[in-house]
Design an enzyme around this catalytic site. Structure first.
Site, short mmCIF file in Angstrom:
data_model
loop_
_atom_site.label_atom_id
_atom_site.label_comp_id
_atom_site.label_asym_id
_atom_site.label_seq_id
_atom_site.Cartn_x
_atom_site.Cartn_y
_atom_site.Cartn_z
N ASN A 97 12.44 1.18 -1.31
CA ASN A 97 12.72 -0.89 -0.84
C ASN A 97 13.81 -1.12 -0.11
O ASN A 97 13.81 -1.67 0.21
CB ASN A 97 12.51 -0.98 -2.99
N TRP A 99 11.64 -17.08 18.06
CA TRP A 99 12.52 -15.53 18.06
C TRP A 99 12.02 -14.91 19.16
O TRP A 99 12.00 -15.71 20.72
CB TRP A 99 11.36 -15.10 17.25
N TRP A 107 9.11 -9.91 3.77
CA TRP A 107 9.02 -10.23 4.91
C TRP A 107 9.72 -11.72 4.04
O TRP A 107 11.01 -11.58 5.21
CB TRP A 107 8.11 -9.90 5.33
N GLU A 141 11.48 -5.37 -11.36
CA GLU A 141 10.59 -5.11 -10.54
C GLU A 141 9.11 -5.36 -10.68
O GLU A 141 7.97 -6.33 -9.58
CB GLU A 141 11.07 -3.89 -10.55
N TRP A 172 9.61 -11.97 11.55
CA TRP A 172 9.03 -11.40 10.54
C TRP A 172 7.76 -10.76 10.88
O TRP A 172 6.95 -10.24 9.83
CB TRP A 172 9.73 -11.77 9.23
N TRP A 220 8.12 -9.04 -10.38
CA TRP A 220 8.35 -9.27 -8.71
C TRP A 220 7.26 -9.20 -8.50
O TRP A 220 7.42 -9.87 -7.79
CB TRP A 220 9.46 -8.67 -8.27
#
Ligand SMILES: Cc1cc2nc3c(=O)[nH]c(=O)nc-3n(C[C@H](O)[C@H](O)[C@H](O)COP(=O)(O)OP(=O)(O)OC[C@H]3O[C@@H](n4cnc5c(N)ncnc54)[C@H](O)[C@@H]3O)c2cc1C
Length: 470
Positions: free
Chosen positions: A343, A308, A384, A277, A361, A280
Site C-alpha cells: 500500500n 497533463w 489513484w 482499512e 492518473w 476504507w
C-alpha cells in the site's frame, strides 16, 4: 421455492455467503452456477494475474461444493443470455446473486432483471460484499459522505452483523437434473493472457488460512509494520476480498476476537487501524456507487481540465521500473512480477506518476487494473484519485511525496529496493535511495539516471494545479 439458481460472481465461497445461504433456506433445490463471462476475455481491464486467481478460486469452489454434495455448473458466454436460457433449462423460479457495485455491473443487472422477467423468472440481489452499502451510511443532510473520518465514525456506530452459516450439505430430497458444464480455460494464456507473474494461491481455504495467520500475531503490530514494504505487515487478503473467497463478516468476527485478546495499547490500536482499512474499502465502494462519474474523470470535475503531460517515454519508464528513482522502480518491478504492490508503495508510485511525471492518473489507474491480482474498481479509483489530489477526502493537490524521503523513512537501508534492483547491489545503505549522489558508481552500474528532477517537477506540478484552481 422449488428451484433457485445461485449465480456465483465475486463471492466464490461456501461460507458466510448471504445469497447462497438465503437460497438454501428458501428453495428445495439450489443449483450453483458460475458463468465464465465473455468480458473476462475481452474487457479493457482484464489482466492475467486476476484471471489466474479467479480460475484457481473457481476450481477451489467446485471442490468445496462437491464436498457438500453439490455440483458447480459452469457455463461460458454473456450472462444476459446464459441466465435466461439456463433458467428455462432447469425450470428455476429465481436467480439469486450477491450485489455488485461497479456502475457497469449494475446496468448489466438491470438488463438481466428484464431478460429473466420475460420468462417470469425472478432475480434477487443480496448485500454481501460490504457491511454497509451506499445508502445505509449518510450524513445529517441525507447525503453520501465524501470525507473518510466522519464516514468511519458513522460506520462504527452501527452494529456489525455476524458471519452467515455455511452452505449445508445437499438434502436428499433436492432434485438435480443432469446438467452439462462448459470447460473453463485451463490457464489465462488460453484466452490470450499469458501469466508471467507469480501470484498467491486462490480459493476459500487459502483465504481462511491467511486470516488465521494474520489474526494470530501480525494484527497486533499492524499500525507500525503495515508501512514498511520489506516487512509482510498486512493481511494480504485483498485478492480474496476482491474475488469473494472470504466474507467480510468473517474477517470482522475474527478481528473482534483478536481485539478482545489484545494486550497493551499498541495491540489494541493496531486492531483499530486494521478495522479502519476495511472501512476504507467500504467508503470507496459507496463513493463509486454514489458518484459513478469517478470512473470517467475526476471526483472534482474542475480537475478534468488539468493539462497533463503526454510524454510516452516517461510513462513507459514508469511502467517498466526504469525512472532512476529506486523506490519507484522497485515497486513497479515488484508489481510486474507478482501482481501485487504494498500500500505505501502504491501511494508513492501513484504520486510519482501524477506529481513528478505529471501524467494523468487515469493511465496509472488502467495500468494497475491490468497488473493487480486485487484490482478493484472502487479501491483502485479511490487510491489513484486520492494520490493525484483529484478525489474525495483530504488529499490536497499540494501534498506531494518526495520519493527519496519516503524511501528513507519506509525502506531505510534499501532492503526492499535490493530485492528488486540487482543493479544497485554495490551501493552502500546510505546512498541506495539516491544513487545519483555517486555518479561514478552509477555509471558503472546498469541502473538508469533519473528521468526527471523531483524539485523541478514539484514546482511545475503546483503551477499545473493552480492553473485550473484559479
Ligand atoms: C493507487 C492505489 C491503488 C489501489 N488499488 C487497489 C485495488 O485495486 N484493490 C484493492 O483491494 N486495494 C487497492 N488499494 C488499497 C491498498 O493498497 C490495498 O488494499 C492493500 O495494499 C492490500 O494489501 P492487504 O490485503 O495486505 O491490506 P491490509 O493492509 O491487510 O488491509 C486489509 C484490507 O483492507 C482493504 N484496504 C486496505 N487499504 C485500503 C485502501 N486504501 N482503500 C481501499 N481498501 C483498502 C483491502 O481490502 C485490504 O485487503 C490501492 C491503493 C492505492 C494508493
Amino acid at each position: 421455492m422449488k428451484t433457485v439458481i445461485h449465480w456465483f460472481r465475486r463471492d466464490l465461497r461456501v461460507s458466510d455467503n448471504v445469497a447462497l445461504i438465503a437460497a438454501a433456506k428458501r428453495a428445495e433445490t439450489v443449483i450453483p452456477l458460475f458463468i465464465f463471462e465473455d468480458a473476462f476475455r475481452t474487457g479493457p481491464d482484464v489482466g492475467a494475474a486476476r484471471l489466474a486467481f479467479l480460475l484457481q478460486s473457481v476450481e477451489s469452489l467446485r471442490k468445496n461444493l462437491a464436498e457438500l454434495g453439490h455440483t458447480l455448473v459452469i457455463r461460458c458466454g454473456k450472462s444476459e443470455e446464459v441466465l435466461p436460457a439456463f433458467a428455462k433449462e432447469t425450470g428455476a423460479q429465481c436467480v439469486f446473486a450477491n450485489k455488485r457495485y461497479e456502475p457497469y455491473t449494475q446496468r448489466r443487472d438491470e438488463r438481466i432483471t428484464g431478460a429473466l422477467l420475460k420468462n417470469s423468472v425472478g432475480f434477487e440481489l443480496f448485500k454481501d460484499a460490504v457491511v454497509w452499502e451506499e445508502t445505509e451510511i449518510l450524513n445529517l443532510s441525507g447525503k453520501p459522505y465524501t470525507v473518510f473520518t466522519p464516514y468511519s465514525k458513522a460506520w462504527k456506530a452501527k452494529p456489525v452483523p455476524p458471519p452467515r452459516a455455511k452452505f449445508p450439505v445437499r438434502s436428499p430430497q433436492s432434485v438435480i437434473a443432469d446438467l452439462k458444464s462448459d470447460a473453463l480455460p485451463l490457464s489465462p494464456a488460453e484466452v490470450g493472457y499469458p501469466l508471467t507473474q507469480k501470484i498467491p494461491a486462490g480459493g476459500e481455504r487459502a483465504a481462511l488460512e491467511l486470516l488465521r495467520k494474520f489474526m494470530a500475531g501480525p494484527v497486533y503490530s499492524y499500525t507500525t509494520s503495515r508501512n514498511f514494504p520489506a516487512l509482510d505487515g498486512g493481511s494480504n487478503l485483498s485478492p480474496h476480498l476482491r474475488a469473494g473467497t472470504i466474507g467480510i463478516r468473517t474477517i470482522l468476527a475474527e478481528l473482534q476476537k483478536a481485539k478482545e485478546k489484545a494486550v497493551g495499547a499498541e495491540a489494541s490500536k493496531s486492531c483499530e487501524t486494521f478495522l479502519n482499512e476495511l472501512i476504507w474499502r467500504e467508503f470507496y465502494a459507496q463513493v463509486l456507487h454514489n458518484f459513478p462519474h469517478v470512473t470517467k474523470g475526476a471526483f472534482r470535475p474542475e480537475y478534468d481540465k488539468l493539462k497533463w503531460s503526454d510524454n510516452q517515454d516517461h510513462f513507459v519508464a514508469w511502467c517498466e521500473g526504469k525512472t532512476g528513482y529506486p523506490i519507484v522502480d522497485a515497486a513497479m518491478r515488484c508489481l510486474n512480477a507478482t501482481g501485487n504492490m504494498h500500500n505505501r508503495l502504491r501511494m508513492i508510485v501513484a504520486m510519482f506518476l501524477t506529481k513528478d511525471l505529471l501524467i494523468n492518473w487515469q493511465l496509472g489507474e488502467r495500468y494497475f487494473m491490468k497488473q493487480l491480482v486485487d484490482g478493484d474498481m472502487a479501491a483502485n479509483n479511490g487510491g489513484w484519485q486520492w494520490s493525484a489530489g483529484t478525489g474525495t477526502d483530504a488529499a490536497p493537490y499540494f501534498r506531494i511525496f518526495n520519493p527519496v524521503s519516503q524511501a528513507e523513512k519506509f525502506d531505510a537501508g534499501g532492503k526492499f529496493v535490493r530485492q528488486w534492483i540487482p543493479e544497485l547491489k554495490d551501493f552502500p545503505d546510505d546512498l541506495i535511495q539516491q544513487p545519483w549522489e555517486n555518479p561514478l558508481l552509477l555509471s558503472k552500474s546498469k541502473y538508469p539516471q533519473r528521468i526527471v528532477l523531483h524539485e523541478e517537477q514539484r514546482v511545475k506540478c503546483l503551477a499545473m494545479f493552480k492553473a485550473v484552481k484559479g
